[in-house]
Design an enzyme around this catalytic site. Structure first.
Site, mmCIF file in Angstrom:
data_model
loop_
_atom_site.group_PDB
_atom_site.id
_atom_site.type_symbol
_atom_site.label_atom_id
_atom_site.label_comp_id
_atom_site.label_asym_id
_atom_site.label_seq_id
_atom_site.Cartn_x
_atom_site.Cartn_y
_atom_site.Cartn_z
ATOM 1 N N GLU A 154 13.478 -5.153 3.175
ATOM 2 C CA GLU A 154 12.782 -4.605 4.338
ATOM 3 C C GLU A 154 13.432 -5.208 5.572
ATOM 4 O O GLU A 154 13.736 -6.403 5.560
ATOM 5 C CB GLU A 154 11.290 -4.969 4.298
ATOM 6 C CG GLU A 154 10.556 -4.196 3.220
ATOM 7 C CD GLU A 154 9.067 -4.492 3.138
ATOM 8 O OE1 GLU A 154 8.537 -5.184 4.031
ATOM 9 O OE2 GLU A 154 8.440 -4.032 2.180
ATOM 10 N N ARG A 206 4.894 -5.160 -3.525
ATOM 11 C CA ARG A 206 6.106 -5.766 -2.981
ATOM 12 C C ARG A 206 7.315 -4.994 -3.496
ATOM 13 O O ARG A 206 7.374 -4.630 -4.673
ATOM 14 C CB ARG A 206 6.236 -7.243 -3.416
ATOM 15 C CG ARG A 206 5.312 -8.211 -2.678
ATOM 16 C CD ARG A 206 5.697 -8.397 -1.207
ATOM 17 N NE ARG A 206 4.825 -9.333 -0.514
ATOM 18 C CZ ARG A 206 3.731 -8.992 0.178
ATOM 19 N NH1 ARG A 206 3.381 -7.733 0.295
ATOM 20 N NH2 ARG A 206 3.008 -9.921 0.783
ATOM 21 N N THR A 252 2.676 -0.294 -3.371
ATOM 22 C CA THR A 252 2.243 -0.857 -2.078
ATOM 23 C C THR A 252 2.163 -2.380 -2.185
ATOM 24 O O THR A 252 1.568 -3.021 -1.319
ATOM 25 C CB THR A 252 0.850 -0.320 -1.667
ATOM 26 O OG1 THR A 252 -0.074 -0.595 -2.721
ATOM 27 C CG2 THR A 252 0.865 1.159 -1.370
ATOM 28 N N ILE A 286 -7.132 -4.903 -4.783
ATOM 29 C CA ILE A 286 -6.610 -3.656 -4.197
ATOM 30 C C ILE A 286 -6.534 -2.566 -5.267
ATOM 31 O O ILE A 286 -6.902 -1.406 -5.022
ATOM 32 C CB ILE A 286 -5.227 -3.896 -3.538
ATOM 33 C CG1 ILE A 286 -5.363 -4.931 -2.406
ATOM 34 C CG2 ILE A 286 -4.654 -2.589 -2.997
ATOM 35 C CD1 ILE A 286 -4.050 -5.410 -1.828
ATOM 36 N N HIS A 293 5.662 -0.627 5.408
ATOM 37 C CA HIS A 293 4.806 -1.780 5.082
ATOM 38 C C HIS A 293 3.608 -1.849 6.046
ATOM 39 O O HIS A 293 3.418 -2.820 6.773
ATOM 40 C CB HIS A 293 5.617 -3.082 5.127
ATOM 41 C CG HIS A 293 5.003 -4.188 4.328
ATOM 42 N ND1 HIS A 293 5.751 -5.114 3.631
ATOM 43 C CD2 HIS A 293 3.707 -4.540 4.103
ATOM 44 C CE1 HIS A 293 4.946 -5.975 3.023
ATOM 45 N NE2 HIS A 293 3.689 -5.653 3.294
ATOM 46 N N ILE A 294 2.798 -0.780 5.993
ATOM 47 C CA ILE A 294 1.638 -0.703 6.899
ATOM 48 C C ILE A 294 0.309 -0.863 6.147
ATOM 49 O O ILE A 294 -0.742 -0.494 6.671
ATOM 50 C CB ILE A 294 1.598 0.630 7.675
ATOM 51 C CG1 ILE A 294 1.524 1.829 6.702
ATOM 52 C CG2 ILE A 294 2.766 0.762 8.628
ATOM 53 C CD1 ILE A 294 0.840 3.036 7.306
ATOM 54 N N GLY A 295 0.377 -1.384 4.915
ATOM 55 C CA GLY A 295 -0.812 -1.450 4.062
ATOM 56 C C GLY A 295 -2.083 -1.893 4.771
ATOM 57 O O GLY A 295 -3.117 -1.231 4.689
ATOM 58 N N GLY A 330 -6.495 -5.922 -9.707
ATOM 59 C CA GLY A 330 -7.260 -6.925 -8.963
ATOM 60 C C GLY A 330 -8.033 -6.226 -7.864
ATOM 61 O O GLY A 330 -8.532 -5.108 -8.056
ATOM 62 N N ARG A 369 -3.288 -9.016 -16.778
ATOM 63 C CA ARG A 369 -3.277 -10.198 -17.648
ATOM 64 C C ARG A 369 -4.618 -10.361 -18.343
ATOM 65 O O ARG A 369 -4.691 -10.682 -19.509
ATOM 66 C CB ARG A 369 -2.922 -11.443 -16.836
ATOM 67 C CG ARG A 369 -1.454 -11.432 -16.432
ATOM 68 C CD ARG A 369 -1.097 -12.659 -15.677
ATOM 69 N NE ARG A 369 -1.900 -12.767 -14.457
ATOM 70 C CZ ARG A 369 -1.589 -13.514 -13.426
ATOM 71 N NH1 ARG A 369 -0.503 -14.225 -13.453
ATOM 72 N NH2 ARG A 369 -2.348 -13.566 -12.359
HETATM 73 N N1 LIG Z 1 1.504 -3.173 1.455
HETATM 74 C C1 LIG Z 1 0.792 -4.126 2.037
HETATM 75 O O1 LIG Z 1 0.730 -4.220 3.252
HETATM 76 C C2 LIG Z 1 0.009 -5.079 1.193
HETATM 77 C C3 LIG Z 1 -1.247 -5.492 1.660
HETATM 78 C C4 LIG Z 1 -1.966 -6.381 0.880
HETATM 79 C C5 LIG Z 1 -1.442 -6.845 -0.325
HETATM 80 N N2 LIG Z 1 -0.232 -6.434 -0.735
HETATM 81 C C6 LIG Z 1 0.290 -6.913 -2.049
HETATM 82 O O2 LIG Z 1 -0.677 -6.588 -3.041
HETATM 83 C C7 LIG Z 1 -0.764 -7.664 -3.958
HETATM 84 C C8 LIG Z 1 -2.103 -7.622 -4.663
HETATM 85 O O3 LIG Z 1 -3.158 -7.995 -3.795
HETATM 86 P P1 LIG Z 1 -4.660 -8.175 -4.330
HETATM 87 O O4 LIG Z 1 -5.449 -8.672 -3.186
HETATM 88 O O5 LIG Z 1 -5.104 -6.964 -5.062
HETATM 89 O O6 LIG Z 1 -4.446 -9.357 -5.389
HETATM 90 P P2 LIG Z 1 -5.315 -9.718 -6.658
HETATM 91 O O7 LIG Z 1 -4.928 -11.096 -7.049
HETATM 92 O O8 LIG Z 1 -6.751 -9.420 -6.404
HETATM 93 O O9 LIG Z 1 -4.797 -8.684 -7.779
HETATM 94 C C9 LIG Z 1 -3.581 -8.809 -8.447
HETATM 95 C C10 LIG Z 1 -3.839 -8.510 -9.925
HETATM 96 O O10 LIG Z 1 -2.595 -8.484 -10.613
HETATM 97 C C11 LIG Z 1 -2.765 -9.142 -11.862
HETATM 98 N N3 LIG Z 1 -1.454 -9.600 -12.329
HETATM 99 C C12 LIG Z 1 -0.708 -10.612 -11.822
HETATM 100 N N4 LIG Z 1 0.430 -10.737 -12.532
HETATM 101 C C13 LIG Z 1 0.399 -9.770 -13.477
HETATM 102 C C14 LIG Z 1 1.306 -9.392 -14.498
HETATM 103 N N5 LIG Z 1 2.452 -10.040 -14.689
HETATM 104 N N6 LIG Z 1 0.973 -8.356 -15.279
HETATM 105 C C15 LIG Z 1 -0.184 -7.702 -15.096
HETATM 106 N N7 LIG Z 1 -1.087 -8.020 -14.141
HETATM 107 C C16 LIG Z 1 -0.790 -9.049 -13.343
HETATM 108 C C17 LIG Z 1 -3.740 -10.271 -11.584
HETATM 109 O O11 LIG Z 1 -4.376 -10.725 -12.764
HETATM 110 C C18 LIG Z 1 -4.712 -9.585 -10.619
HETATM 111 O O12 LIG Z 1 -5.770 -8.960 -11.322
HETATM 112 C C19 LIG Z 1 -0.507 -8.899 -3.086
HETATM 113 O O13 LIG Z 1 -0.024 -9.977 -3.848
HETATM 114 C C20 LIG Z 1 0.495 -8.412 -2.072
HETATM 115 O O14 LIG Z 1 1.811 -8.679 -2.521
HETATM 116 C C21 LIG Z 1 0.507 -5.563 -0.007
HETATM 117 O O1 LIG Z 2 0.374 -9.331 1.481
HETATM 118 C C1 LIG Z 2 -0.124 -8.776 2.464
HETATM 119 O O2 LIG Z 2 -1.238 -9.055 2.903
HETATM 120 C C2 LIG Z 2 0.624 -7.695 3.180
HETATM 121 O O3 LIG Z 2 1.782 -7.351 2.539
HETATM 122 C C3 LIG Z 2 0.888 -8.041 4.601
HETATM 123 O O4 LIG Z 2 2.083 -8.714 4.719
#
Ligand SMILES: NC(=O)c1ccc[n+]([C@@H]2O[C@H](COP(=O)([O-])OP(=O)(O)OC[C@H]3O[C@@H](n4cnc5c(N)ncnc54)[C@H](O)[C@@H]3O)[C@@H](O)[C@H]2O)c1
Ligand SMILES: O=C(O)[C@H](O)CO
Length: 331
Positions: free
Chosen positions: A266, A237, A235, A156, A285-287, A154, A177
């Site tokens: 965490e 969950r 990065t 990120i 968890h500093i993403g 997606g 997906r």
């Molecule tokens: N470490 C951090 O601080 C931090 C920061 C931001 C986001 N995140 C995590 O990153 C995740 C992704 O964020 P994003 O903005 O890229 O989201 P997004 O929705 O743009 O991308 C997620 C992708 O995963 C795909 N997906 C979902 N379930 C799936 C599965 N079972 N099999 C294969 N692909 C699947 C979706 O189709 C989508 O393309 C967030 O949900 C969050 O948990 C962590």
């Molecule tokens: O999902 C997010 O945006 C990060 O993990 C911050 O909690």
């Protein structure tokens, strides 16, 4: 109107809320609120602006069903019982997009740190062991031309893929997906099955949401299909990988290394053996934790609060189905 904020947020967001005439209370203590404290605080307010640390479960939602909006300071919303919020007509907002670059930077940093055992050899300096770099155990591996596997391509995942192609001309494969036509066109990314992703990745980076489908999907069975020279990066969950299985895969040499910005639970405890493994890099968890990104997130979250309190559609809403029948919204 009154909003409760569960952590200190940047002035950019606060200013917007104040300009909109919203009275703010911020939780400024260095510990998270207990569930009871959160409920008690929310009972005095009309809106909640919440960090990802709060458990917005069915009990909380039913105790606080008067809330006109819950705005998350995160893109992930696995901490929220979204179906229950929808049933109670509470709009849930999140902050997608603005944190993608910073979070991908974190994945990239972990990939590089794990590949060069950077955190481990840094600890040697702190212990006065600068001279004891051991060429039999402390050498790293290079990334140029290697295969990057993205689980969840997606927003990120796409930023991570771009960085890896730009920096190391890595080949990109992904498991998602749906197809990602942009990645296929601009990065020559190839969509593969989950097993192919495991078998072919030199670096496997996780970027899906935590769902019932992805919870614990990286377990002993998955790690056993990965290359002994591979690096696992998460990065997204912590609960997407099984920590004991990851530890065992690293100890046995089933995989080569790992980089984690997220753990389960965490915070990770300081005596966790993963913290002292040479090929492992761990961050707390500093993403999204940069000044620019947190400013942008606070602005989106504030706009979600303002819209929710004004009875209009949130700019970034997780449960848009509540707007299918506008008459259901109580303003
Ligand atoms: N470490 C951090 O601080 C931090 C920061 C931001 C986001 N995140 C995590 O990153 C995740 C992704 O964020 P994003 O903005 O890229 O989201 P997004 O929705 O743009 O991308 C997620 C992708 O995963 C795909 N997906 C979902 N379930 C799936 C599965 N079972 N099999 C294969 N692909 C699947 C979706 O189709 C989508 O393309 C967030 O949900 C969050 O948990 C962590
Ligand atoms: O999902 C997010 O945006 C990060 O993990 C911050 O909690």
């Amino acid at each position: 109107m009154k909003a409760f904020i569960t952590r200190i947020i940047p002035d950019a967001g606060l200013q917007l809320l104040q300009d909109a005439g919203i009275t703010i209370t911020q939780w400024t203590e260095k510990r998270d609120l207990t569930p009871e404290e959160l409920i008690n605080a929310c009972k005095q307010h009309d809106a909640l602006l919440s960090s990802g640390a709060n458990n917005i479960n069915a009990h909380f939602l039913n105790e606080c069903k008067h809330l006109k909006v819950i705005a998350l300071l995160s893109v992930g919303y696995d901490n929220v019982d979204v179906p229950e919020a929808t049933r109670l007509n509470i709009p849930i907002g999140n902050t997608p997009g603005v944190l993608s670059g910073a979070t991908a930077d974190t994945a990239f940093l972990l990939m590089l740190a794990a590949s060069r055992k950077a955190f481990y050899v840094h600890k040697k300096i702190l212990k006065g062991e600068w001279k004891f770099f051991d060429p039999t155990t402390d050498l790293g591996i290079e990334l140029n031309g290697k295969t990057l596997g993205i689980f969840g391509l997606g927003k990120i995942g796409m930023e991570m893929a771009k960085k890896c192609v730009g920096a190391y001309n890595m080949k990109v494969i992904y498991h998602n997906r749906q197809h990602n036509p942009d990645a296929e066109k601009t990065l020559n990314a190839v969509r593969v099955s989950f097993d192919e992703l495991l078998q072919q990745s030199d670096v496997l980076s996780v970027h899906t949401a935590l769902t019932t489908e992805t919870k614990g999907i990286f377990n002993t069975t998955a790690f056993s299909k990965m290359r002994p020279s591979s690096i696992f990066i998460n990065t997204a969950r912590g609960a997407i990988h099984n920590e004991e299985d990851l530890k065992a895969a690293l100890e046995s040499g089933t995989i080569w290394g790992a980089g984690l910005d997220v753990t389960n639970p965490e915070p990770m405890q300081p005596d966790n053996p993963l913290l002292n493994m040479p090929n492992v890099a761990i961050l707390p968890h500093i993403g999204s934790a940069t000044v620019d990104t947190r400013n942008a997130m606070s602005v989106i979250a504030a706009k979600n609060v303002i819209a929710g309190l004004g009875g209009t559609r949130l700019p970034h809403v997780v449960n848009p189905e509540i707007y299918q029948d506008w008459n259901r919204i109580t303003c």
